[in-house]
Scaffold this active site. Structure first.
Site, mmCIF file in Angstrom:
data_model
loop_
_atom_site.group_PDB
_atom_site.id
_atom_site.type_symbol
_atom_site.label_atom_id
_atom_site.label_comp_id
_atom_site.label_asym_id
_atom_site.label_seq_id
_atom_site.Cartn_x
_atom_site.Cartn_y
_atom_site.Cartn_z
ATOM 1 N N ASP A 1 3.999 -1.873 -5.903
ATOM 2 C CA ASP A 1 3.700 -2.290 -7.157
ATOM 3 C C ASP A 1 4.082 -1.019 -8.677
ATOM 4 O O ASP A 1 3.288 -0.794 -9.473
ATOM 5 C CB ASP A 1 2.664 -3.185 -7.715
ATOM 6 C CG ASP A 1 3.942 -4.086 -8.527
ATOM 7 O OD1 ASP A 1 4.658 -3.668 -9.535
ATOM 8 O OD2 ASP A 1 2.319 -4.489 -9.738
ATOM 9 N N HIS B 1 8.429 -11.836 -6.456
ATOM 10 C CA HIS B 1 8.666 -12.981 -7.463
ATOM 11 C C HIS B 1 9.572 -14.383 -6.268
ATOM 12 O O HIS B 1 10.855 -14.245 -5.821
ATOM 13 C CB HIS B 1 9.160 -13.054 -8.672
ATOM 14 C CG HIS B 1 7.583 -12.091 -8.794
ATOM 15 N ND1 HIS B 1 7.716 -11.101 -9.004
ATOM 16 C CD2 HIS B 1 6.357 -12.261 -9.501
ATOM 17 C CE1 HIS B 1 6.775 -9.864 -9.585
ATOM 18 N NE2 HIS B 1 5.445 -11.218 -9.894
ATOM 19 N N ASP C 1 0.967 -0.209 -19.398
ATOM 20 C CA ASP C 1 1.317 -0.553 -17.637
ATOM 21 C C ASP C 1 2.622 0.120 -17.460
ATOM 22 O O ASP C 1 3.376 -0.283 -17.009
ATOM 23 C CB ASP C 1 1.215 -1.904 -17.331
ATOM 24 C CG ASP C 1 1.006 -1.802 -15.459
ATOM 25 O OD1 ASP C 1 0.913 -1.488 -15.325
ATOM 26 O OD2 ASP C 1 0.866 -3.304 -15.271
ATOM 27 N N ASP D 1 -2.286 -3.140 -4.534
ATOM 28 C CA ASP D 1 -1.123 -3.215 -5.132
ATOM 29 C C ASP D 1 -1.144 -1.604 -5.798
ATOM 30 O O ASP D 1 -1.586 -0.727 -6.934
ATOM 31 C CB ASP D 1 -0.580 -3.639 -6.956
ATOM 32 C CG ASP D 1 0.279 -5.254 -6.402
ATOM 33 O OD1 ASP D 1 0.657 -5.235 -5.168
ATOM 34 O OD2 ASP D 1 0.315 -5.671 -7.182
#
Length: 439
Positions: free
Chosen positions: A342, A104, A310, A299
């Site tokens: 990820d 990011h 998650d 991912d």
């Protein structure tokens, strides 16, 4: 800080050691980057990427506990620690032997007091990132903008009820696309972490979806303007942090794209942990996206469905990796996408070697999945059974259904001539038993 401070001193470059023992966890037992399978190297089929935010920005904190991962590269003033993180990351990439990373914008550098200061920080850090990319040959699989963490985005970014906030998101996205071009990113991902709602009572769903589509159109237009050569990806997720997110699952995103005429500009980045949060099986959205020609990247993580949130764990289940790789091979690969980890080490896994062990284990799991899938496809047992199951669509009325020329009158005439169909067994247990033969 010395420019070349070693953060993983004592850990050599990870090697492929076939036949290594069960406690030999600092080597690859199955991932052999140069091995040729179905005309491609294993490295080319898998296209592994390390994710910057979990592996180098993560602290081990969770909603119920303070940080447990105290990394030297996170110490110091914001820009000082940002540079240390970058050096640590590239040392890790090269020792692990991966060719890609993802980040990011706000992972790479801290926000400043103004947009201008923030952009200067990002320029400085990406100058260094480009230097390190050129030195090591490591590339950017994809870039994304963090349009969810800052308080300004608490009511959304592209779907915010205040156009001022949407404008800020647009300005941040513009810079993110510039950075993607600068670093040669092969993809750019959109994850709508706050694009959804917590209460329908204060939400104009039609307006928000329209504004999100407009936001995407602006991104497409700017991408074309600057000559950015990368693939746009949208990453579905059903919930967290919103109660309901507009990008719920693969079918929801594909429906959105087709409704707003954006399907030719985007593909999907599927995260299996998100898929299970939507109540689907691990491989479900990978299969659906691929079947509709929309699978762009994966991912690669997993979760604990019994927990219901998650958890972003490293994927170690060979059954799951085999199913994913079977789909990827059958569609001809993921290029320019890849398998991005990820995933984060558990907050209890505090040693630096744990970061290597996690990636090594996951890479080995996918290497085993790849080999299993190749063998399954080359032998053709399951595909032959599936072909036979659908063989009625290869001739007669079935062929007319297949090519779209059949009518309801044709259906009626066929039944009058042939009567009640003879229903055949689905043979699910047989398929499952044969699949287990390859695991």
């Amino acid at each position: 800080m010395a420019a070349r401070e070693q953060f993983f001193a004592g850990i050599p470059k990870i090697q492929y050691v076939p036949g290594a023992g069960p406690t030999d966890v600092m080597c690859f037992k199955h991932y052999n980057a140069e091995e040729i399978l179905m005309g491609r190297t294993m490295e080319d089929w898998l296209r592994f990427s390390v994710c910057y935010w979990h592996s180098f920005c993560g602290t081990g904190a969770d909603p119920f506990g303070f940080p447990t991962l105290h990394r030297r590269w996170n110490e110091g003033a914001p820009m000082e620690s940002a540079k240390k993180r970058l050096y640590a990351a590239f040392e890790f990439f090269t020792k692990l032997g991966v060719k890609y990373y993802t980040f990011h914008d706000r992972d790479m550098s801290p926000e400043g007091a103004t947009l201008e200061e923030t952009n200067r920080n990002l320029d400085e850090m990406t100058d260094l990132a480009l230097q390190l990319q050129n030195e090591t040959g490591v590339k950017v699989l994809w870039v994304t903008c963090n349009l969810f963490a800052h308080p300004r985005y608490m009511n959304g970014a592209a779907t915010n009820p205040d156009c001022h906030v949407l404008a800020y998101a647009g300005a941040q996205l513009k810079k993110g696309l510039d950075i993607a071009k600068k670093l040669g990113a092969e993809n750019f991902v959109f994850w709508g972490g706050r694009e959804g709602f917590l209460s329908i009572l204060n939400t104009d769903v039609a307006a928000e979806l329209k504004h999100m589509a407009t936001f995407f159109r602006m991104a497409v237009k700017y991408k074309e303007k600057i000559g950015l050569k990368c693939q746009f990806l949208i990453e579905p997720k059903p919930k967290e942090p919103c109660k309901h997110q507009y990008d719920y699952d693969a079918m929801s995103v594909i429906g959105f794209l087709k409704h707003y005429g954006l399907e030719n500009h985007f593909k999907l980045n599927i995260e299996p942990n998100h898929t299970t949060l939507a109540g689907h099986s691990y491989e479900h959205d990978v299969v659906v996206a691929s079947a509709l020609g929309m699978l762009g990247s994966v991912d690669s993580n997993t979760g604990s469905p019994d927990l219901g949130w998650d958890t972003d764990q490293f994927p170690m289940d060979v059954r799951n990796t085999t199913l994913v790789m079977k789909v990827i091979i059958e569609q001809g690969g993921l290029q320019p996408g890849g398998l991005n980890f990820d995933a984060k080490v558990r907050r209890e896994s505090t040693e630096l070697e744990d970061l290597f062990i996690a990636h090594i284990g996951a890479m080995d799991a996918f290497a085993r999945g790849l080999r299993n899938a190749v063998r399954m496809i080359e032998e053709g047992v399951i595909s032959g059974m599936v072909k036979e199951r659908y063989s009625s669509f290869s001739h007669g009325l079935g062929q007319k259904v297949e090519d779209g020329s059949a009518t309801l009158e044709d259906m009626e005439a066929f039944i009058k001539q042939n009567g009640e169909p003879r229903v055949t067994s689905g043979k699910q247990e047989k398929y499952e038993s044969i699949f287990n033969h390859y695991i």
